[in-house]
Design a protein around this motif. Structure first.
Motif, PDB file in Angstrom:
ATOM      1  N   LEU A 194       0.828  -1.211   0.000  1.00 43.74           N
ATOM      2  CA  LEU A 194       0.000   0.000   0.000  1.00 43.74           C
ATOM      3  C   LEU A 194       0.857   1.254   0.000  1.00 43.74           C
ATOM      4  O   LEU A 194       0.336   2.358  -0.003  1.00 43.74           O
ATOM      5  CB  LEU A 194      -0.925   0.000   1.215  1.00 43.74           C
ATOM      6  CG  LEU A 194      -1.992  -1.095   1.214  1.00 43.74           C
ATOM      7  CD1 LEU A 194      -2.902  -0.948   2.413  1.00 43.74           C
ATOM      8  CD2 LEU A 194      -2.800  -1.056  -0.075  1.00 43.74           C
ATOM      9  N   ALA A 224      -8.352   1.691  10.578  1.00 44.29           N
ATOM     10  CA  ALA A 224      -9.288   2.292   9.620  1.00 44.29           C
ATOM     11  C   ALA A 224      -8.769   3.638   9.138  1.00 44.29           C
ATOM     12  O   ALA A 224      -8.891   3.983   7.970  1.00 44.29           O
ATOM     13  CB  ALA A 224     -10.661   2.455  10.259  1.00 44.29           C
ATOM     14  N   LEU A 274      -6.202   3.028   6.542  1.00 47.41           N
ATOM     15  CA  LEU A 274      -6.821   2.650   5.269  1.00 47.41           C
ATOM     16  C   LEU A 274      -7.384   3.878   4.582  1.00 47.41           C
ATOM     17  O   LEU A 274      -7.217   4.061   3.385  1.00 47.41           O
ATOM     18  CB  LEU A 274      -7.948   1.639   5.512  1.00 47.41           C
ATOM     19  CG  LEU A 274      -7.517   0.209   5.794  1.00 47.41           C
ATOM     20  CD1 LEU A 274      -8.729  -0.670   6.089  1.00 47.41           C
ATOM     21  CD2 LEU A 274      -6.755  -0.346   4.595  1.00 47.41           C
ATOM     22  N   ARG A 275      -8.040   4.721   5.355  1.00 44.28           N
ATOM     23  CA  ARG A 275      -8.616   5.941   4.777  1.00 44.28           C
ATOM     24  C   ARG A 275      -7.532   6.792   4.160  1.00 44.28           C
ATOM     25  O   ARG A 275      -7.648   7.256   3.034  1.00 44.28           O
ATOM     26  CB  ARG A 275      -9.323   6.739   5.875  1.00 44.28           C
ATOM     27  CG  ARG A 275     -10.828   6.570   5.884  1.00 44.28           C
ATOM     28  CD  ARG A 275     -11.516   7.638   6.713  1.00 44.28           C
ATOM     29  NE  ARG A 275     -10.953   7.800   8.036  1.00 44.28           N
ATOM     30  CZ  ARG A 275     -11.322   7.094   9.103  1.00 44.28           C
ATOM     31  NH1 ARG A 275     -12.223   6.146   8.991  1.00 44.28           N
ATOM     32  NH2 ARG A 275     -10.795   7.341  10.275  1.00 44.28           N
ATOM     33  N   GLN A 285      -4.573   5.949   3.208  1.00 45.84           N
ATOM     34  CA  GLN A 285      -3.964   5.320   2.059  1.00 45.84           C
ATOM     35  C   GLN A 285      -4.876   5.378   0.846  1.00 45.84           C
ATOM     36  O   GLN A 285      -4.425   5.514  -0.282  1.00 45.84           O
ATOM     37  CB  GLN A 285      -3.610   3.871   2.396  1.00 45.84           C
ATOM     38  CG  GLN A 285      -2.583   3.289   1.462  1.00 45.84           C
ATOM     39  CD  GLN A 285      -1.353   4.167   1.388  1.00 45.84           C
ATOM     40  OE1 GLN A 285      -1.057   4.920   2.299  1.00 45.84           O
ATOM     41  NE2 GLN A 285      -0.665   4.089   0.269  1.00 45.84           N
ATOM     42  N   HIS A 286      -6.155   5.307   1.118  1.00 48.07           N
ATOM     43  CA  HIS A 286      -7.106   5.410   0.025  1.00 48.07           C
ATOM     44  C   HIS A 286      -7.001   6.764  -0.639  1.00 48.07           C
ATOM     45  O   HIS A 286      -7.023   6.880  -1.866  1.00 48.07           O
ATOM     46  CB  HIS A 286      -8.519   5.184   0.554  1.00 48.07           C
ATOM     47  CG  HIS A 286      -9.556   5.159  -0.518  1.00 48.07           C
ATOM     48  ND1 HIS A 286     -10.261   6.272  -0.894  1.00 48.07           N
ATOM     49  CD2 HIS A 286      -9.974   4.162  -1.323  1.00 48.07           C
ATOM     50  CE1 HIS A 286     -11.098   5.944  -1.862  1.00 48.07           C
ATOM     51  NE2 HIS A 286     -10.948   4.677  -2.154  1.00 48.07           N
ATOM     52  N   LEU A 337      -3.759   6.902  -2.670  1.00 46.01           N
ATOM     53  CA  LEU A 337      -3.895   6.139  -3.905  1.00 46.01           C
ATOM     54  C   LEU A 337      -4.753   6.880  -4.904  1.00 46.01           C
ATOM     55  O   LEU A 337      -4.448   6.922  -6.099  1.00 46.01           O
ATOM     56  CB  LEU A 337      -4.517   4.770  -3.609  1.00 46.01           C
ATOM     57  CG  LEU A 337      -3.568   3.715  -3.091  1.00 46.01           C
ATOM     58  CD1 LEU A 337      -4.304   2.411  -2.882  1.00 46.01           C
ATOM     59  CD2 LEU A 337      -2.428   3.513  -4.072  1.00 46.01           C
ATOM     60  N   THR A 338      -5.825   7.471  -4.419  1.00 42.83           N
ATOM     61  CA  THR A 338      -6.723   8.183  -5.322  1.00 42.83           C
ATOM     62  C   THR A 338      -6.001   9.333  -6.001  1.00 42.83           C
ATOM     63  O   THR A 338      -6.146   9.550  -7.205  1.00 42.83           O
ATOM     64  CB  THR A 338      -7.930   8.715  -4.532  1.00 42.83           C
ATOM     65  OG1 THR A 338      -8.506   7.633  -3.803  1.00 42.83           O
ATOM     66  CG2 THR A 338      -8.970   9.287  -5.478  1.00 42.83           C
ATOM     67  N   ARG A 366      -2.755   9.588  -6.496  1.00 47.58           N
ATOM     68  CA  ARG A 366      -1.793   9.028  -7.437  1.00 47.58           C
ATOM     69  C   ARG A 366      -2.482   8.552  -8.698  1.00 47.58           C
ATOM     70  O   ARG A 366      -1.975   8.713  -9.808  1.00 47.58           O
ATOM     71  CB  ARG A 366      -1.044   7.867  -6.782  1.00 47.58           C
ATOM     72  CG  ARG A 366       0.248   8.314  -6.123  1.00 47.58           C
ATOM     73  CD  ARG A 366       0.736   7.362  -5.059  1.00 47.58           C
ATOM     74  NE  ARG A 366       0.910   5.995  -5.513  1.00 47.58           N
ATOM     75  CZ  ARG A 366       1.305   5.009  -4.732  1.00 47.58           C
ATOM     76  NH1 ARG A 366       1.565   5.256  -3.457  1.00 47.58           N
ATOM     77  NH2 ARG A 366       1.437   3.802  -5.197  1.00 47.58           N
ATOM     78  N   LEU A 367      -3.641   7.966  -8.505  1.00 49.99           N
ATOM     79  CA  LEU A 367      -4.408   7.454  -9.643  1.00 49.99           C
ATOM     80  C   LEU A 367      -4.786   8.588 -10.577  1.00 49.99           C
ATOM     81  O   LEU A 367      -4.621   8.497 -11.794  1.00 49.99           O
ATOM     82  CB  LEU A 367      -5.662   6.761  -9.126  1.00 49.99           C
ATOM     83  CG  LEU A 367      -6.468   5.939 -10.111  1.00 49.99           C
ATOM     84  CD1 LEU A 367      -5.633   4.777 -10.613  1.00 49.99           C
ATOM     85  CD2 LEU A 367      -7.733   5.424  -9.462  1.00 49.99           C
ATOM     86  N   LEU A 383      -2.943   0.389  -9.837  1.00 50.95           N
ATOM     87  CA  LEU A 383      -3.441   1.319  -8.841  1.00 50.95           C
ATOM     88  C   LEU A 383      -4.952   1.192  -8.694  1.00 50.95           C
ATOM     89  O   LEU A 383      -5.485   1.201  -7.587  1.00 50.95           O
ATOM     90  CB  LEU A 383      -3.089   2.755  -9.236  1.00 50.95           C
ATOM     91  CG  LEU A 383      -1.869   3.356  -8.583  1.00 50.95           C
ATOM     92  CD1 LEU A 383      -1.746   4.817  -8.947  1.00 50.95           C
ATOM     93  CD2 LEU A 383      -1.981   3.223  -7.066  1.00 50.95           C
ATOM     94  N   MET A 440      -5.762  -1.673  -6.672  1.00 50.08           N
ATOM     95  CA  MET A 440      -5.480  -1.452  -5.261  1.00 50.08           C
ATOM     96  C   MET A 440      -6.535  -0.575  -4.615  1.00 50.08           C
ATOM     97  O   MET A 440      -6.928  -0.794  -3.471  1.00 50.08           O
ATOM     98  CB  MET A 440      -4.091  -0.845  -5.102  1.00 50.08           C
ATOM     99  CG  MET A 440      -3.005  -1.838  -5.438  1.00 50.08           C
ATOM    100  SD  MET A 440      -1.377  -1.197  -5.092  1.00 50.08           S
ATOM    101  CE  MET A 440      -1.515  -0.892  -3.339  1.00 50.08           C
ATOM    102  N   MET A 448     -12.294  -1.740   3.278  1.00 48.53           N
ATOM    103  CA  MET A 448     -12.942  -0.801   4.185  1.00 48.53           C
ATOM    104  C   MET A 448     -14.397  -1.178   4.424  1.00 48.53           C
ATOM    105  O   MET A 448     -14.897  -1.067   5.545  1.00 48.53           O
ATOM    106  CB  MET A 448     -12.845   0.606   3.592  1.00 48.53           C
ATOM    107  CG  MET A 448     -11.435   1.152   3.651  1.00 48.53           C
ATOM    108  SD  MET A 448     -11.262   2.697   2.752  1.00 48.53           S
ATOM    109  CE  MET A 448     -11.366   3.844   4.087  1.00 48.53           C
TER     110      MET A 448
END
Lengths: 252, 252
Positions: free
Chosen positions: A58, A77, A80-81, A83-84, A87-88, A90-91, B94, B97, B105
């Motif tokens: 991740l 949590a 995770l949030r 990292q989400h 990632l978003t 970066r995406l 990505l 992921m 989540m």
DNA sequence: GTTGACTCTCACGTAACGGCAGGCAGGAGC
DNA sequence: GCTCCTGCCTGCCGTTACGTGAGAGTCAAC
């Protein structure tokens, strides 16, 4: 129930050196050693490794992973949030870059000169309000710049000739069809739209219908691309735009 | 027309050290020096820097960038093509992921236990045919694993209580509507679908309509999620699925 | 003529390992 | 008991793309 480094490395898909490293930094120390000093990993170690690899994948730095795993009070949590979100972002960035590259390739194909702003805009490190005026001068239309750009848009000689020939052939055929009064959503014209897509796919990049309609929109939205097609035949830009959309819908 | 390191660094959005580094490795040496040894960059240098940053942003290693820029015979189109492929692969990865995190989540929210395979599947380092059987044993339903999982799915206490309360309140209302015979695409039910989306957005991650319909599909496709909703009320999973889709369409 | 901002060149530090060297350990075969 | 092969051990240097000083010289302004 007990595994050596090599065994663990094999099942976990990492190298022995990596496990040594994790041991060194205290991220994953085997629960025991043999009398000879061999590392012995048990099931709990493997589970911890699983967690480590998960967070690593991740994008967390190892130090942070140590903190996350060792802190029982930490809120997974929240991680995770976070990292989400990362990632978003970066995406989105990647998507922009893919679009920018497709744009650059189309432009290169048609020998269209990109402005320096367009080359830079994909990585928005600049504060435009501060440098815009300067930038105009600095990156402006000097001969050197044009020359470098010309060279940068040069193809491998043989490929280039073939691409050009295929492209011109395609151009002649669609112009003929347009002149004959064939509607843009007629089967023959849509077939040429399909050929346009396959031409791109063969010579440049795998071009999906979605990407092709994106290009078609650009042909109308960006006047330089419009000019390229209008220069071949008046009305061709819009005609091709319609044909590409019609073809994409019919193939969906 | 001539710039110092600091000036170049500022307009290009890089550090002075970076420029020093590029000079050291011969990637970008200023065209001149002052008598005092200060680096002097001219417009051509800036254009080269522009190219360097462009390729750097595309993920090329500096050494390769040197080769690309210095080799006039190189085919830039080929590089663009290659980079386009690389980016596309990274993009796909990505996206997977992001999906995996959203899945995790949602599961965490509902206290659903992920199997180890699911945790691992996002990074496909394993050769399943070789280890599947072993993996079952190794990562199986041991108490330790469950315990670690329980801890891993624990929220910050206060937040958790509020999320739970909001969620249960929402649950009561949609169950009531379903019991009253309201159709899944009625305004009231769609409003609750909308609330479902906003609840996720507020507590977990920005949830678009597209992502929400993806979740809705998962509620039906994955029996553990189905069970979660069926456990609240029989038929709720399908009812919510329909409401979410109806709401997403009406808002588009 | 002095201050403060800028520049120079070493030169070591970073993250996450890769990849050696040199030396034990352990089981198989003779 | 001896050898061979493979696997393991601990250093320790190399990598990428710079970050972060140290100590010293330079430039423009006040």
């Amino acid at each position: 129930m007990a595994y050596t480094v090599g065994q663990v490395a094999k099942v976990a898909g990492v190298t022995v050196r990596t496990l040594h490293h994790y041991d060194e930094i205290g991220l994953l120390s085997p629960s025991g050693r043999t009398s000879a000093g061999y590392r012995r990993y048990d099931d709990a170690d493997l589970q911890r490794l699983q967690l480590v690899l998960y967070y690593r994948e991740l994008g967390f730095p190892l130090e942070e992973i140590t903190a996350i795993i060792d802190d029982p009070a930490a809120d997974p949590a929240a991680h995770l949030r976070r990292q989400h979100e990362l990632l978003t972002v970066r995406l989105k960035r990647l998507q922009e870059m893919v679009t920018a590259i497709e744009f650059a390739m189309e432009a290169s194909k048609m020998n269209i000169q990109l402005t320096p702003e367009e080359r830079f805009e994909v990585f928005g490190d600049f504060s435009p309000e501060e440098h815009e005026a300067e930038a105009e001068q600095r990156w402006g239309d000097t001969d050197a710049y044009r020359e470098s750009n010309r060279r940068a848009s040069r193809y491998g000689k043989d490929d280039w000739l073939r691409i050009k020939a295929e492209n011109e052939d395609w151009g002649r055929r669609i112009v003929a069809l347009m002149a004959s009064g064939a509607s843009a959503d007629s089967p023959e014209v849509m077939e040429l739209a399909e050929e346009h897509r396959q031409l791109i796919s063969r010579w440049f990049y795998e071009c999906s219908y979605e990407m092709q309609t994106g290009l078609a929109d650009m042909y109308l939205a960006d006047e330089r691309f419009t000019a390229y097609y209008e220069n071949i035949a008046v009305g061709l830009a819009a005609y091709l735009h319609e044909a590409i959309h019609a073809n994409a819908i019919s193939r969906a």
